[in-house]
Scaffold this motif. Structure first.
Motif, PDB file in Angstrom:
ATOM      1  N   PRO A  64       0.738   5.634   3.799  1.00 45.08           N
ATOM      2  CA  PRO A  64       1.373   6.042   2.530  1.00 45.08           C
ATOM      3  C   PRO A  64       0.367   6.388   1.440  1.00 45.08           C
ATOM      4  N   ALA A  65      -0.757   5.659   1.367  1.00 40.71           N
ATOM      5  CA  ALA A  65      -1.732   5.926   0.301  1.00 40.71           C
ATOM      6  C   ALA A  65      -2.367   7.306   0.483  1.00 40.71           C
ATOM      7  N   MET A  66      -2.674   7.646   1.745  1.00 44.13           N
ATOM      8  CA  MET A  66      -3.276   8.962   1.990  1.00 44.13           C
ATOM      9  C   MET A  66      -2.271  10.074   1.676  1.00 44.13           C
ATOM     10  N   LEU A  67      -1.011   9.870   2.075  1.00 44.76           N
ATOM     11  CA  LEU A  67       0.002  10.887   1.787  1.00 44.76           C
ATOM     12  C   LEU A  67       0.174  11.053   0.277  1.00 44.76           C
ATOM     13  N   ALA A  68       0.202   9.934  -0.443  1.00 49.46           N
ATOM     14  CA  ALA A  68       0.356  10.012  -1.907  1.00 49.46           C
ATOM     15  C   ALA A  68      -0.786  10.824  -2.511  1.00 49.46           C
ATOM     16  N   ALA A  69      -2.003  10.601  -2.007  1.00 44.33           N
ATOM     17  CA  ALA A  69      -3.175  11.323  -2.527  1.00 44.33           C
ATOM     18  C   ALA A  69      -3.074  12.820  -2.206  1.00 44.33           C
ATOM     19  N   GLN A  70      -2.509  13.146  -1.039  1.00 42.40           N
ATOM     20  CA  GLN A  70      -2.371  14.562  -0.665  1.00 42.40           C
ATOM     21  C   GLN A  70      -1.270  15.243  -1.493  1.00 42.40           C
ATOM     22  N   LEU A  71      -0.221  14.504  -1.807  1.00 42.76           N
ATOM     23  CA  LEU A  71       0.906  15.094  -2.547  1.00 42.76           C
ATOM     24  C   LEU A  71       0.557  15.325  -4.011  1.00 42.76           C
ATOM     25  N   ILE A  72      -0.156  14.376  -4.603  1.00 45.55           N
ATOM     26  CA  ILE A  72      -0.329  14.398  -6.059  1.00 45.55           C
ATOM     27  C   ILE A  72      -1.173  15.591  -6.518  1.00 45.55           C
ATOM     28  N   VAL A  73      -1.929  16.191  -5.595  1.00 47.74           N
ATOM     29  CA  VAL A  73      -2.781  17.327  -5.994  1.00 47.74           C
ATOM     30  C   VAL A  73      -2.080  18.683  -5.779  1.00 47.74           C
ATOM     31  N   ILE A  74      -0.830  18.688  -5.337  1.00 49.37           N
ATOM     32  CA  ILE A  74      -0.123  19.960  -5.141  1.00 49.37           C
ATOM     33  C   ILE A  74       0.347  20.461  -6.513  1.00 49.37           C
ATOM     34  N   PRO A  75      -0.112  21.621  -6.957  1.00 49.85           N
ATOM     35  CA  PRO A  75       0.290  22.102  -8.287  1.00 49.85           C
ATOM     36  C   PRO A  75       1.799  22.308  -8.354  1.00 49.85           C
ATOM     37  N   GLY A  76       2.405  21.826  -9.431  1.00 49.93           N
ATOM     38  CA  GLY A  76       3.853  21.990  -9.614  1.00 49.93           C
ATOM     39  C   GLY A  76       4.659  20.849  -9.030  1.00 49.93           C
ATOM     40  N   MET A  77       4.003  19.985  -8.246  1.00 47.35           N
ATOM     41  CA  MET A  77       4.665  18.780  -7.738  1.00 47.35           C
ATOM     42  C   MET A  77       4.501  17.723  -8.826  1.00 47.35           C
ATOM     43  N   VAL A  78       5.580  17.473  -9.568  1.00 50.93           N
ATOM     44  CA  VAL A  78       5.466  16.637 -10.765  1.00 50.93           C
ATOM     45  C   VAL A  78       5.325  15.159 -10.402  1.00 50.93           C
ATOM     46  N   GLU A  79       6.108  14.704  -9.425  1.00 49.10           N
ATOM     47  CA  GLU A  79       6.033  13.293  -9.020  1.00 49.10           C
ATOM     48  C   GLU A  79       6.612  13.150  -7.630  1.00 49.10           C
ATOM     49  N   HIS A  80       6.085  12.148  -6.900  1.00 44.62           N
ATOM     50  CA  HIS A  80       6.625  11.862  -5.570  1.00 44.62           C
ATOM     51  C   HIS A  80       7.214  10.462  -5.562  1.00 44.62           C
ATOM     52  N   GLY A  81       8.034  10.184  -4.560  1.00 46.75           N
ATOM     53  CA  GLY A  81       8.790   8.929  -4.536  1.00 46.75           C
ATOM     54  C   GLY A  81       8.112   7.777  -3.837  1.00 46.75           C
ATOM     55  N   LEU A  82       6.795   7.905  -3.546  1.00 45.09           N
ATOM     56  CA  LEU A  82       6.068   6.749  -3.005  1.00 45.09           C
ATOM     57  C   LEU A  82       5.640   5.863  -4.171  1.00 45.09           C
ATOM     58  N   PHE A  83       6.081   4.635  -4.186  1.00 46.25           N
ATOM     59  CA  PHE A  83       5.703   3.663  -5.218  1.00 46.25           C
ATOM     60  C   PHE A  83       4.818   2.632  -4.521  1.00 46.25           C
ATOM     61  N   LEU A  84       3.529   2.735  -4.772  1.00 42.97           N
ATOM     62  CA  LEU A  84       2.556   1.901  -4.049  1.00 42.97           C
ATOM     63  C   LEU A  84       1.867   0.959  -5.028  1.00 42.97           C
ATOM     64  N   GLY A  85       1.853  -0.322  -4.701  1.00 48.11           N
ATOM     65  CA  GLY A  85       1.182  -1.303  -5.545  1.00 48.11           C
ATOM     66  C   GLY A  85       1.873  -1.548  -6.873  1.00 48.11           C
ATOM     67  N   LEU A  86       3.120  -1.184  -6.977  1.00 48.66           N
ATOM     68  CA  LEU A  86       3.836  -1.357  -8.250  1.00 48.66           C
ATOM     69  C   LEU A  86       4.775  -2.563  -8.233  1.00 48.66           C
ATOM     70  N   ALA A  87       5.467  -2.788  -7.112  1.00 50.33           N
ATOM     71  CA  ALA A  87       6.483  -3.854  -7.085  1.00 50.33           C
ATOM     72  C   ALA A  87       5.818  -5.215  -6.910  1.00 50.33           C
ATOM     73  N   ARG A  88       6.173  -6.169  -7.769  1.00 48.40           N
ATOM     74  CA  ARG A  88       5.644  -7.543  -7.648  1.00 48.40           C
ATOM     75  C   ARG A  88       6.502  -8.367  -6.694  1.00 48.40           C
ATOM     76  N   ALA A  89       7.800  -8.078  -6.669  1.00 49.34           N
ATOM     77  CA  ALA A  89       8.706  -8.834  -5.794  1.00 49.34           C
ATOM     78  C   ALA A  89       9.965  -8.005  -5.565  1.00 49.34           C
ATOM     79  N   ALA A  90      10.694  -8.384  -4.518  1.00 45.96           N
ATOM     80  CA  ALA A  90      11.996  -7.748  -4.249  1.00 45.96           C
ATOM     81  C   ALA A  90      12.989  -8.836  -3.900  1.00 45.96           C
ATOM     82  N   VAL A  91      14.222  -8.647  -4.346  1.00 45.85           N
ATOM     83  CA  VAL A  91      15.328  -9.486  -3.879  1.00 45.85           C
ATOM     84  C   VAL A  91      16.075  -8.665  -2.847  1.00 45.85           C
ATOM     85  N   VAL A  92      16.042  -9.122  -1.608  1.00 50.39           N
ATOM     86  CA  VAL A  92      16.729  -8.410  -0.522  1.00 50.39           C
ATOM     87  C   VAL A  92      17.900  -9.279  -0.082  1.00 50.39           C
ATOM     88  N   ALA A  93      19.102  -8.737  -0.224  1.00 47.94           N
ATOM     89  CA  ALA A  93      20.305  -9.497   0.134  1.00 47.94           C
ATOM     90  C   ALA A  93      20.763  -9.103   1.522  1.00 47.94           C
TER      91      ALA A  93
END
Ligand SMILES: O=C(CO)[C@H](O)[C@H](O)COP(=O)(O)O
Length: 264
Positions: free
Chosen positions: A211-240
Motif C-alpha cells: 500500500p505504501a508504494m502504491l500511495a507513492a505512485q498515485l500521489i504524483v499523478i497530476p490531477g489526482m487530487v487524493e486517493h483513498g489509502l489511509f496509511l498510518g492515520l488510524a490509532r484504533a478501530a472498533v470492529v463489531a
C-alpha cells in the motif's frame, strides 16, 4: 428550535438482515458507533466522518449533546454529515488555520491488521483525509465485513480534477488498477461528483501488495487530487461482529471494547 428525538430502534431498522445467517450489518454499525460515542469527553473537538457507520455516531453524539449536556464542537467530512450534525444539534466549526481535533470518528471500506485503510466509498475521501490528518486521534468504526487480510478487493477510490480524467485513468491502468469512473446513483447516465465538484474513479486492484508504494505512485499523478489509502492515520478501530465489539490497534491482537472506558 426543538430537535427531533431519534431512537435507537429507528437506527436499528435502517436495513433488515438479508437472511438468517447473514450478519445484521446495521446492528453491527450501531454497536460500533455506540461504543465510540461512549469515549467522547466534554470539551473535545470532534471530526465527524461520513457513511452509514459514521451516521449513527453523529446521531447518538447529538443525543448526548442535547440530552446529556455534553459540550463539544465538530467539523464534518461531507455536506451530508454536516447536515445530519445540524439536525441533531451538534455545534459546527468552519475550517480555519490552527484548528485541530482531539478525535475523529469515521468509517472505512477496508481495514487490515495494521489499520491501513481504504476509504472513499461514500466519495468523501478528500475531506476525510484532511480532517483525519488534522486530528490527534482517528478512531475507525466498522462492521465485521470491513476487516480484511489484504487491502484491495474493495475498489480504491480516487478524487480527480475533471480535466485530468483521461490521463489519470491511463496512469492508473498502467499501475494495474482497472479504473472505472463512478456514476451518479440518482442519475446513472451522469458521473458522480465529490463535494468539491471533482470526479471519482474506482480502481480495481483486487490485491494491493504494498500500500505504501502504491500511495507513492498515485500521489504524483497530476490531477489526482487524493486517493483513498489511509496509511498510518488510524490509532484504533472498533470492529463489531454480531453482538461483540472489539478494539483493533495497529499490529496488536484485538481486545474486547468493554475493557475500555476511555479511548483505547
Ligand atoms: O470513506 C467513506 C466515505 O467516503 C466511508 O467511511 C466508507 O465508505 C465506509 O462507509 P460505511 O460506514 O457506510 O460502510
Amino acid at each position: 428550535m426543538r430537535q427531533p428525538r431519534l431512537r435507537l430502534q429507528f437506527l436499528l431498522n435502517v436495513s433488515a438482515p438479508q437472511s438468517a445467517s447473514a450478519p445484521d450489518l446495521a446492528a453491527e454499525k450501531l454497536l460500533a458507533a455506540t461504543t465510540a460515542v461512549g469515549w467522547v469527553r466534554d470539551g473535545m473537538r470532534v471530526g465527524l466522518g461520513t457513511g452509514s457507520t459514521a451516521a449513527p455516531f453523529i446521531t447518538l453524539l447529538g443525543q448526548r449533546v442535547r440530552e446529556g449536556g455534553l459540550r463539544i464542537e465538530a467539523t464534518a467530512t461531507s455536506r451530508a454529515s454536516e447536515e445530519l450534525a445540524r439536525q441533531v444539534g451538534i455545534p459546527l466549526l468552519e475550517p480555519r488555520r490552527g484548528l485541530r481535533f482531539d478525535l475523529t470518528v469515521d468509517g472505512a471500506d477496508e481495514l487490515d491488521a495494521q489499520l491501513r485503510l481504504i476509504k472513499g466509498g461514500g466519495g468523501a475521501l478528500l475531506r476525510e483525509k484532511v480532517i483525519a490528518t488534522a486530528s490527534d486521534y482517528l478512531l475507525i468504526v466498522a462492521d465485521s465485513t470491513k476487516a480484511v487480510g489484504q487491502l484491495g478487493r474493495f475498489p480504491l477510490p480516487l478524487e480527480v480534477v475533471p480535466f485530468a480524467l483521461p490521463w489519470v485513468m491511463d496512469a492508473v491502468a498502467d499501475l494495474g488498477g482497472a479504473p472505472v469512473l463512478r456514476m451518479d446513483k440518482q442519475n446513472p447516465l451522469e458521473p458522480a461528483h465529490s463535494d468539491q465538484g471533482n470526479l471519482l474513479v474506482d480502481c480495481h486492484f483486487q490485491q494491493i501488495e504494498d500500500p505504501a508504494m502504491l500511495a507513492a505512485q498515485l500521489i504524483v499523478i497530476p490531477g489526482m487530487v487524493e486517493h483513498g489509502l489511509f496509511l498510518g492515520l488510524a490509532r484504533a478501530a472498533v470492529v463489531a461482529q454480531g453482538g461483540q465489539a472489539q478494539v483493533w490497534r495497529p499490529g496488536q491482537a484485538p481486545v474486547a471494547a468493554s475493557e475500555f472506558t476511555a479511548l483505547p
